[in-house]
Design a protein around this motif. Sequence first.
Motif, PDB file in Angstrom:
ATOM      1  N   LYS A  97       0.985  -1.272   0.067  1.00 12.92           N
ATOM      2  CA  LYS A  97      -0.332  -0.098   0.035  1.00 12.92           C
ATOM      3  C   LYS A  97       0.834   1.156   0.101  1.00 12.92           C
ATOM      4  O   LYS A  97       1.670   1.474   0.697  1.00 12.92           O
ATOM      5  CB  LYS A  97      -0.835   0.034   1.328  1.00 12.92           C
ATOM      6  CG  LYS A  97      -2.052  -1.112   1.227  1.00 12.92           C
ATOM      7  CD  LYS A  97      -3.245  -0.833   2.230  1.00 12.92           C
ATOM      8  CE  LYS A  97      -4.401  -1.959   1.665  1.00 12.92           C
ATOM      9  NZ  LYS A  97      -5.184  -1.829   2.815  1.00 12.92           N
ATOM     10  N   ASP A  98       0.590   2.245  -0.878  1.00 14.24           N
ATOM     11  CA  ASP A  98       1.473   3.315  -1.053  1.00 14.24           C
ATOM     12  C   ASP A  98       0.961   4.195   0.361  1.00 14.24           C
ATOM     13  O   ASP A  98       0.031   3.971   1.047  1.00 14.24           O
ATOM     14  CB  ASP A  98       1.043   4.058  -2.187  1.00 14.24           C
ATOM     15  CG  ASP A  98      -0.475   4.714  -2.463  1.00 14.24           C
ATOM     16  OD1 ASP A  98      -1.165   5.099  -1.361  1.00 14.24           O
ATOM     17  OD2 ASP A  98      -0.780   5.132  -3.603  1.00 14.24           O
ATOM     18  N   PRO A  99       1.629   5.393   0.636  1.00 11.23           N
ATOM     19  CA  PRO A  99       1.391   6.262   1.729  1.00 11.23           C
ATOM     20  C   PRO A  99      -0.040   6.714   1.822  1.00 11.23           C
ATOM     21  O   PRO A  99      -0.326   7.001   2.831  1.00 11.23           O
ATOM     22  CB  PRO A  99       2.454   7.378   1.707  1.00 11.23           C
ATOM     23  CG  PRO A  99       3.557   6.794   0.784  1.00 11.23           C
ATOM     24  CD  PRO A  99       2.946   5.672  -0.106  1.00 11.23           C
ATOM     25  N   LEU A 100      -0.900   6.539   0.731  1.00 11.75           N
ATOM     26  CA  LEU A 100      -2.086   7.081   0.682  1.00 11.75           C
ATOM     27  C   LEU A 100      -2.927   5.673   1.039  1.00 11.75           C
ATOM     28  O   LEU A 100      -4.374   6.102   1.079  1.00 11.75           O
ATOM     29  CB  LEU A 100      -2.547   8.021  -0.650  1.00 11.75           C
ATOM     30  CG  LEU A 100      -1.848   9.062  -0.547  1.00 11.75           C
ATOM     31  CD1 LEU A 100      -2.016   9.812  -1.986  1.00 11.75           C
ATOM     32  CD2 LEU A 100      -2.024  10.255   0.455  1.00 11.75           C
ATOM     33  N   GLY A 101      -2.682   4.748   1.075  1.00 10.38           N
ATOM     34  CA  GLY A 101      -3.595   3.474   1.224  1.00 10.38           C
ATOM     35  C   GLY A 101      -3.784   2.762   0.005  1.00 10.38           C
ATOM     36  O   GLY A 101      -4.459   1.704  -0.096  1.00 10.38           O
ATOM     37  N   ASN A 102      -3.533   3.398  -1.079  1.00 10.40           N
ATOM     38  CA  ASN A 102      -3.858   2.720  -2.604  1.00 10.40           C
ATOM     39  C   ASN A 102      -2.974   1.317  -2.599  1.00 10.40           C
ATOM     40  O   ASN A 102      -1.785   1.291  -2.179  1.00 10.40           O
ATOM     41  CB  ASN A 102      -3.408   3.550  -3.647  1.00 10.40           C
ATOM     42  CG  ASN A 102      -4.071   4.801  -3.606  1.00 10.40           C
ATOM     43  OD1 ASN A 102      -5.323   4.754  -3.498  1.00 10.40           O
ATOM     44  ND2 ASN A 102      -3.458   5.961  -3.551  1.00 10.40           N
TER      45      ASN A 102
END
Length: 114
Positions: A97-102
Amino acid sequence: MKFLGLRTVIYPASDLESTKQWYIQATGVQPYFDEPFYVGFNVGGYELGLDPNATQTTTYWGVEEIDLAWKHLISTGATADQEIQEVGDGIKVATVKDPLGNVFGIIENPHFGK
């Protein structure tokens, strides 16, 4: 570490048979892999997968070495989602998950050209 481009999109398919039939009609392509646990289509050189156990759509980026790609993504601030696993025929997948939660998927597939 190098990304090879988009390779695979997996869609949830709780009703695998009707979903498969819809994608056959929509794409005009017959599946090359058709099992109760996964249906795979080759659409223009890309994998369109239907997974009855998936809970979300996941897009996978091709990588040459999944272990290096995993470490690279984690070092840039991504968090582990699904650890690296072999899914058959030498194909390995994982998600972070990227830092934005994607969700960001990676796939090492020796059957795709580089």
